[in-house]
Design a protein around this motif. Sequence first.
Motif, PDB file in Angstrom:
ATOM      1  N   TYR A  22       0.839  -1.202   0.000  1.00  0.00           N
ATOM      2  CA  TYR A  22       0.000   0.000   0.000  1.00  0.00           C
ATOM      3  C   TYR A  22       0.875   1.252   0.000  1.00  0.00           C
ATOM      4  O   TYR A  22       0.660   2.174  -0.789  1.00  0.00           O
ATOM      5  CB  TYR A  22      -0.947   0.006   1.202  1.00  0.00           C
ATOM      6  N   LYS A  25       2.457   2.167  -3.253  1.00  0.00           N
ATOM      7  CA  LYS A  25       1.521   2.796  -4.193  1.00  0.00           C
ATOM      8  C   LYS A  25       1.314   4.269  -3.871  1.00  0.00           C
ATOM      9  O   LYS A  25       1.387   5.119  -4.759  1.00  0.00           O
ATOM     10  CB  LYS A  25       0.171   2.079  -4.156  1.00  0.00           C
ATOM     11  N   VAL A  26       1.018   4.582  -2.622  1.00  0.00           N
ATOM     12  CA  VAL A  26       0.681   5.975  -2.313  1.00  0.00           C
ATOM     13  C   VAL A  26       1.909   6.879  -2.275  1.00  0.00           C
ATOM     14  O   VAL A  26       1.820   8.045  -2.669  1.00  0.00           O
ATOM     15  CB  VAL A  26      -0.151   6.105  -1.017  1.00  0.00           C
ATOM     16  N   ARG A  72      -6.671   9.210  -6.113  1.00  0.00           N
ATOM     17  CA  ARG A  72      -6.020   7.905  -6.292  1.00  0.00           C
ATOM     18  C   ARG A  72      -5.635   7.323  -4.932  1.00  0.00           C
ATOM     19  O   ARG A  72      -5.709   6.115  -4.720  1.00  0.00           O
ATOM     20  CB  ARG A  72      -4.801   8.035  -7.198  1.00  0.00           C
ATOM     21  N   ARG A  73      -5.232   8.191  -4.005  1.00  0.00           N
ATOM     22  CA  ARG A  73      -4.884   7.739  -2.657  1.00  0.00           C
ATOM     23  C   ARG A  73      -6.147   7.361  -1.882  1.00  0.00           C
ATOM     24  O   ARG A  73      -6.218   6.293  -1.292  1.00  0.00           O
ATOM     25  CB  ARG A  73      -4.115   8.832  -1.908  1.00  0.00           C
ATOM     26  N   THR A  74      -7.142   8.224  -1.911  1.00  0.00           N
ATOM     27  CA  THR A  74      -8.354   7.952  -1.132  1.00  0.00           C
ATOM     28  C   THR A  74      -9.114   6.735  -1.674  1.00  0.00           C
ATOM     29  O   THR A  74      -9.804   6.063  -0.909  1.00  0.00           O
ATOM     30  CB  THR A  74      -9.270   9.187  -1.067  1.00  0.00           C
ATOM     31  N   LEU A  76      -7.889   4.029  -2.362  1.00  0.00           N
ATOM     32  CA  LEU A  76      -7.256   2.837  -1.781  1.00  0.00           C
ATOM     33  C   LEU A  76      -7.557   2.688  -0.290  1.00  0.00           C
ATOM     34  O   LEU A  76      -6.900   1.913   0.403  1.00  0.00           O
ATOM     35  CB  LEU A  76      -5.737   2.910  -1.997  1.00  0.00           C
ATOM     36  N   GLU A  79      -7.957  -0.886   1.011  1.00  0.00           N
ATOM     37  CA  GLU A  79      -6.670  -1.577   1.065  1.00  0.00           C
ATOM     38  C   GLU A  79      -5.876  -1.110   2.281  1.00  0.00           C
ATOM     39  O   GLU A  79      -5.270  -1.907   2.996  1.00  0.00           O
ATOM     40  CB  GLU A  79      -5.899  -1.292  -0.224  1.00  0.00           C
ATOM     41  N   ARG A  80      -5.905   0.197   2.513  1.00  0.00           N
ATOM     42  CA  ARG A  80      -5.203   0.770   3.658  1.00  0.00           C
ATOM     43  C   ARG A  80      -5.774   0.221   4.966  1.00  0.00           C
ATOM     44  O   ARG A  80      -5.041  -0.204   5.854  1.00  0.00           O
ATOM     45  CB  ARG A  80      -5.324   2.296   3.631  1.00  0.00           C
TER      46      ARG A  80
END
Length: 95
Positions: A22, A25-26, A72-74, A76, A79-80
């Motif tokens: 994760y 990615k971020v 794009r971050r939010t 996920l 997943e977070r």
Amino acid sequence: MTVQLCVLLWARAGAAEALVAYEDKVLALLGEHGGRVLQRARTNGAEGAPTEVQLIEFASQAGYDGFMADERRTALAGERDAAIARTDIHPVELV
């Protein structure tokens, strides 16, 4: 004004690899917001230690705010939440 942060992350039980995936990615989005990773380190999590420690720097508060709001971050968030049990963020001054 530069924003410098120390980020402490604790993985959920058995999810250390998911935490790393994760974060990979971020953190890749930082550059688009004037940010960069200064240092990234991992522990074994023993005795309540965080799984990962990050030192991050943004060129401005607006860059940090933009990163936090990046869709794009939010997107996920699930997943977070599955990987990360706790996050502590501390403003710091690097010396």
